[in-house]
Design an enzyme around this catalytic site. Structure first.
Site, short mmCIF file in Angstrom:
data_model
loop_
_atom_site.label_atom_id
_atom_site.label_comp_id
_atom_site.label_asym_id
_atom_site.label_seq_id
_atom_site.Cartn_x
_atom_site.Cartn_y
_atom_site.Cartn_z
N VAL A 1 -23.81 20.97 27.93
CA VAL A 1 -22.38 20.69 27.97
C VAL A 1 -22.13 19.21 27.69
CG1 VAL A 1 -20.37 20.61 29.48
CG2 VAL A 1 -21.89 22.57 29.53
N ALA A 2 -22.99 18.39 28.29
CA ALA A 2 -22.79 16.95 28.13
C ALA A 2 -23.05 16.50 26.70
CB ALA A 2 -23.72 16.20 29.08
N ILE B 1 -22.85 18.26 23.84
CA ILE B 1 -21.97 18.74 22.76
C ILE B 1 -20.62 18.04 22.87
CG2 ILE B 1 -20.81 20.77 21.83
CD1 ILE B 1 -23.11 22.37 23.27
N GLU C 1 -17.56 18.44 22.71
CA GLU C 1 -16.51 19.44 22.51
C GLU C 1 -15.10 18.83 22.57
OE1 GLU C 1 -17.23 18.99 26.64
OE2 GLU C 1 -18.59 19.55 25.07
N ASP D 1 7.26 2.90 -8.26
CA ASP D 1 8.49 2.60 -9.01
C ASP D 1 8.83 1.15 -8.78
OD1 ASP D 1 8.90 5.12 -9.91
OD2 ASP D 1 10.11 5.73 -8.21
N ASP E 1 11.43 9.48 -7.24
CA ASP E 1 12.68 9.86 -6.57
C ASP E 1 13.40 11.01 -7.26
OD1 ASP E 1 13.37 8.29 -8.72
OD2 ASP E 1 14.12 6.62 -7.51
N GLU F 1 -27.95 10.63 27.35
CA GLU F 1 -28.25 11.61 28.39
C GLU F 1 -29.43 12.50 27.99
OE1 GLU F 1 -24.41 13.46 28.76
OE2 GLU F 1 -23.55 11.48 29.15
P1 ATP Z 1 12.17 2.94 -11.53
O1 ATP Z 1 13.27 3.23 -10.55
O2 ATP Z 1 11.30 4.10 -11.82
O3 ATP Z 1 11.49 1.64 -11.27
P2 ATP Z 1 14.06 1.98 -13.22
O4 ATP Z 1 15.08 2.31 -12.23
O5 ATP Z 1 13.75 0.56 -13.45
O6 ATP Z 1 12.79 2.77 -12.94
P3 ATP Z 1 15.48 3.74 -14.85
O7 ATP Z 1 16.37 4.00 -13.72
O8 ATP Z 1 14.75 4.86 -15.48
O9 ATP Z 1 14.44 2.61 -14.58
O10 ATP Z 1 16.33 3.00 -15.96
C1 ATP Z 1 15.84 2.76 -17.25
C2 ATP Z 1 16.87 2.06 -18.06
O11 ATP Z 1 18.03 2.86 -18.16
C3 ATP Z 1 17.32 0.74 -17.45
O12 ATP Z 1 16.59 -0.32 -17.95
C4 ATP Z 1 18.75 0.65 -17.90
O13 ATP Z 1 18.86 0.02 -19.16
C5 ATP Z 1 19.19 2.08 -18.05
N1 ATP Z 1 19.96 2.52 -16.88
C6 ATP Z 1 19.62 2.43 -15.59
N2 ATP Z 1 20.56 2.96 -14.80
C7 ATP Z 1 21.53 3.42 -15.62
C8 ATP Z 1 22.78 4.10 -15.41
N3 ATP Z 1 23.22 4.41 -14.20
N4 ATP Z 1 23.51 4.39 -16.48
C9 ATP Z 1 23.08 4.10 -17.72
N5 ATP Z 1 21.93 3.48 -17.98
C10 ATP Z 1 21.15 3.14 -16.96
#
Ligand code: ATP
Length: 900
Positions: A279-280, A282, A284, A326, A637, A706
């Site tokens: 027992v000692a 293992i 457990e 990102d 995201d 032990e």
């Molecule tokens: P991540 O969040 O993955 O780091 P990011 O946010 O930098 O990426 P995206 O959001 O894909 O990149 O944007 C890419 C490009 O799209 C930007 O550089 C910008 O020029 C354009 N963009 C970003 N947001 C908008 C929007 N709401 N409307 C129009 N164009 C946009």
């Protein structure tokens, strides 16, 4: 059961006693929740205290002990029998407390990670957890949402649903609100949405008709086994190791038993000692230790903004070698401010801070009024027209509701005197083609009187390639090659300053008509645009991110930035954060497309920054790293990120900006979207693994000690130095408590200064084996030394010698627990009080040890006598020996590695 797809919406709503506009009242929703129950598939394994307590008696070891107690009682050794039972119960109580705590922690966690959805209640839209949904609720759906219940659609706008989990159909299906005949099969009920499916695009509003087990998924839930096995790889490894240890112990104990018999030790005494020794020996208690270390560690992670959805990921986290993250909002603050505007003729600098709408426009050193510059005005107006964000005051501070990029555009327009409200009335919105990282642009169509207009914004090269005209102060003219080059250059200059750049354009739409709910043909609309200008937005890097990148580097983890932004913006931020070092490369999405998988695999280790990438690229990056055998974490995201997140060794979803689909696919959710929190989670992951490893080493060291004591005594023909009760006491009480405190040890500040553990390296390795043996030999030498000294040199009674051996072994174990906290750092460096819980455990165990010496009933039970202060001090002194030797071993090992 109602055929909801057949009913008109009004009839369905009246059957469910709800209002399709206002939804249920908050009170009624509460009543219905009580009536219909929570909206979940399984009743769930509700942990009841009784069940957990009963499960403590499931182990074989416990039944062996109970059997031993019964044998003792039958042979008239009632005292022994009762004592064994008492220890079994005490052990069950300790085990119960451990598991109960772990279960509670796990339950709290699953509440935190429950998916959320939007409903209309009492006329307002609010966010609730999916389990609170009741029949009669009005669900609001948009891209990235999980459908939380079965519901009849009331309104749709290009709504597309992925029904694969229910029907197996991998193509997303379009939905509408039209009534359908009763016999329509499930897969074709296009006016319904079902629990377990997800929204891939568009939006909609739906009336919940069934929840929980009453849903279509509920009906087949019994067939599905979506629940993953609760065991983590580490737990499986330990279980396998446990079986091995069990056999080894059994072998050694049998050997001792056999030798003992030959030596003429009384069979009953030998039997009890052998059982107790088994027992000692293992460990457990280990599975419980692992559970509690994981569960409590996961709770600590919550405090550091990381929600782990699967316990198994904790171990993987600790082994992470690459973190792909990102940029926007994760490495940067995600708080945008427009700093520069460029139109055909001028460059404007904009003053003002954050989301406050005070600020001015400067061209050179001269302040410009937008009202006097038609081209600037057009740029600002289009920025507001193509926008879904809203400005608000939160806690009396200006804030943005929606996308920060769009919020910054609203702010700069407001600085020029243009607000959104005016637009909505002047030019009502007809349709929207939403922004998505793959398209990198967004379009809103609005009408003024009889004419409609498209307002488009997006990544400069994407927009410019769709423009044929440009607006100047003199009006609209053709966009020349020269204009195009100038703008591309201006874009590069701003990107070089780490600004995120958007281009804005517009187009009058003659001869197009738009119907509500019908998808806009974006290809047709987003061409022949009139270029209006560029906006440069500043998004400062997060302060903590820089520090976290340094930590990763020290920990041997490569940080990779993946962004949709321009390569120059990405490069500038990469440099600033220390992600892009000497020899590191920036790879652009278009270039990545030209590499096949094998070529990417060759390149991937050199690339630290990916720019202008799409979600599909993320998937390829993850695969390339995995092909190299790396443990890779990937953040995301959007809905499109879900496949990459699923594929990664550790998928991480953003808590704030992430969609429900992404969160569902992830192993971990970062609640504050911050890169530093990911690194904190890796740190915790490593800490948890360390704690499990050190507890294992500690417990194995004790058991080995032990076993050696008993084996050598039998070999030498000595009387047994430890009585069965002594063994049980050490194993189940003193060691048990110390192990518990070790398993929840504070994280070693150095965990992030070592390279990641190799993915294949097992918990039970040669190193551990050597340490265990060494520790066991030390503890056994001390115990046997004390025993022999008392019995043969001083000539004390056998009871007294046994008492000395027993107490010395207990003290040895307790003191050793302080050193067991780290394999590298000495007690001097760790500090005695840095784990107060352990300190207290040792003090209490020590007090218990004194108590059994001085409480008459326990004295008889343990066959020991009161000890004098002098003896007490002597035993403590001897007990220090293993600790000191083990600490010296650390120093020598360190010196040796330094020399190498
Ligand atoms: P991540 O969040 O993955 O780091 P990011 O946010 O930098 O990426 P995206 O959001 O894909 O990149 O944007 C890419 C490009 O799209 C930007 O550089 C910008 O020029 C354009 N963009 C970003 N947001 C908008 C929007 N709401 N409307 C129009 N164009 C946009």
């Amino acid at each position: 059961m109602n055929a909801w797809h057949k009913l008109p919406i009004t009839e369905a709503a009246s059957l469910l006693a709800t209002d399709v506009e206002q939804g249920l009242s908050v009170n009624e929703a509460k009543n219905r929740l009580a009536r219909y129950g929570q909206n979940k598939l399984r009743k769930g394994k509700r942990f009841s205290a009784l069940v957990i307590f009963a499960s403590q008696f499931k182990s074989l070891v416990i039944w062996v002990l109970i059997g031993a107690a019964a044998v003792s009682a039958a042979l008239g050794e009632t005292v022994d029998g009762i004592a064994i039972i008492a220890i079994v119960i005490l052990n069950a109580i300790i085990g119960f407390l451990q598991e109960y705590r772990a279960e509670k922690a796990a339950a709290a966690l699953s509440r935190l990670t429950a998916p959320h959805c939007r409903v209309v209640r009492g006329g307002h839209s609010l966010v609730v957890t999916a389990i609170e949904i009741v029949p009669g609720d009005i669900l609001l759906l948009e891209g990235g949402d999980l459908v939380a219940a079965d519901a009849r659609l009331i309104q749709t706008s290009v709504l597309r649903i992925n029904e694969a989990p229910l029907t197996g159909e991998s193509q997303a299906v379009g939905k509408s609100t039209d009534r359908l005949p009763q016999e329509t099969p499930l897969a074709e009920r296009n006016n319904m949405v079902f629990l377990g499916t997800s929204v891939t695009g568009g939006s909609g509003r739906a009336l919940v008709v069934n929840t929980g087990m009453e849903t279509e998924l509920g009906h087949i839930a019994t067939l599905l086994d979506t629940a993953e096995s609760g065991e983590t790889p580490l737990q499986r490894q330990l279980e396998r190791a446990g079986r091995l240890l069990l056999m080894a112990c059994f072998g050694i104990v049998t050997l001792i038993f056999g030798l003992g018999l030959l030596r003429g030790i009384a069979p009953f005494e030998l039997f009890l000692s052998s059982v107790s020794l088994a027992v000692a020996a293992i460990p457990e208690g280990l599975p419980a230790v692992v559970t509690i270390a994981l569960a409590l560690g996961v709770q600590r992670m919550v405090r550091r903004h990381a929600l782990v959805r699967r316990l198994a990921s904790v171990e993987t986290l600790g082994r992470a070698q690459v973190i792909c993250t990102d940029k926007t909002g994760t490495l940067t603050m995600g708080e945008m401010t427009a700093r520069k505007l460029i139109t055909s003729a001028s460059l404007y600098r904009i003053t003002g801070e954050g989301y406050a709408t005070e600020g001015a426009f400067f061209s050179g050193n001269v302040e410009s009024l937008p009202s006097e510059s038609p081209e600037l005005l057009a740029l600002l107006r289009a920025s507001v027209a193509c926008n879904d964000a809203e400005l608000a005051l939160i806690n009396n501070r200006p804030a943005v509701i929606g996308d920060p990029t769009e919020g910054a555009l609203l702010v700069v327009a407001a600085k020029g005197g243009i607000t959104r409200g005016v637009f909505e009335t002047e030019m009502p919105r007809l349709a929207t083609v939403p922004f998505d990282s793959d398209r990198k642009r967004m379009t809103v169509i609005r009408s003024r009187e009889s004419c409609s207009w498209a307002f488009v914004k997006g990544a400069p090269e994407v927009i410019l390639s769709r423009c044929t005209l440009i607006r100047t102060d003199q009006g609209v003219r053709e966009l020349t090659e020269n204009d195009r080059n100038r703008m591309i250059q201006a874009n590069a200059l701003m990107a070089h300053d780490a600004l995120r750049v958007l281009a804005v354009a517009e187009r009058p739409l003659d001869g197009f008509s738009f119907e509500e709910g019908v998808a806009v043909n974006d290809r047709e609309i987003e061409q022949e645009l009139t270029f209006l200008g560029l906006v440069g937005l500043q998004d400062p890097p997060r302060f903590e991110a820089k520090e976290a990148v340094v930590k990763c580097k020290r920990a041997g983890i490569k940080t990779v930035m993946i962004t949709g932004d321009h390569p120059d913006t990405a490069r500038a931020i990469g440099h600033e954060l220390g992600i892009l070092g000497k020899g590191d490369e920036v790879l652009v999405g278009a270039e990545l497309d030209r590499l096949d998988d094998e070529a990417l695999k060759q390149r991937v280790a050199q690339v630290s920054v990916y720019a202008r990438v799409t979600a599909e690229h993320k998937l390829r990056i993850v695969r390339a790293w995995k092909a190299l055998g790396a443990v890779v974490a990937m953040t995301g995201d959007g809905v499109n990120d879900a496949p990459a997140i699923k594929e990664a060794s550790i998928g991480i979803a953003m808590g704030r900006t992430g969609t429900e689909v992404t969160k569902e696919a992830a192993d971990m959710i970062v609640t504050d979207d911050n890169f530093a929190s990911i690194v904190a989670a890796v740190e915790e992951g490593r800490g948890i693994y360390d704690n499990i490893a050190k507890t294992l080493a500690y417990l194995l060291g004790s058991s080995t000690g032990e076993l050696i004591v008993m084996l050598i005594a039998v070999l030498l023909g000595w009387p047994l130095p430890l009585l069965p009760l002594h063994l049980l006491w050490i194993n189940l009480v003193t060691d048990g408590f110390a192990a518990l405190a070790l398993s929840t040890d504070p994280i070693d500040p150095d965990v992030l200064s070592r390279p990641p553990r190799h993915s294949q390296s097992a918990l039970l390795n040669r190193n551990l084996f050597k340490l265990t043996l060494f520790t066991g030999l030390l503890a056994a030498s001390v115990t046997l030394g004390v025993f022999a000294y008392e019995l043969y040199i001083i000539g004390n009674s056998l009871d007294h010698a046994r008492d000395a051996a027993f107490t010395a072994l207990v003290i040895t174990g307790l003191l050793r627990s302080f050193g067991a906290r780290s394999e590298q750092r000495t007690l001097w460096q760790i500090g005695l009080f840095s784990n107060l819980r352990l300190f207290l455990v040792v003090v209490v165990s020590f007090a218990l040890q004194l108590a059994i010496h001085h409480i008459p009933m326990l004295q008889t039970l343990f066959q020991i006598e009161p000890v004098s202060l002098h003896q007490c001090v002597a035993w403590i002194g001897v007990g220090f020996i293993p600790l000191i030797v083990l600490e010296l071993r650390k120093v020598i090992r360190r010196l040796r590695t330094k020399k190498n």
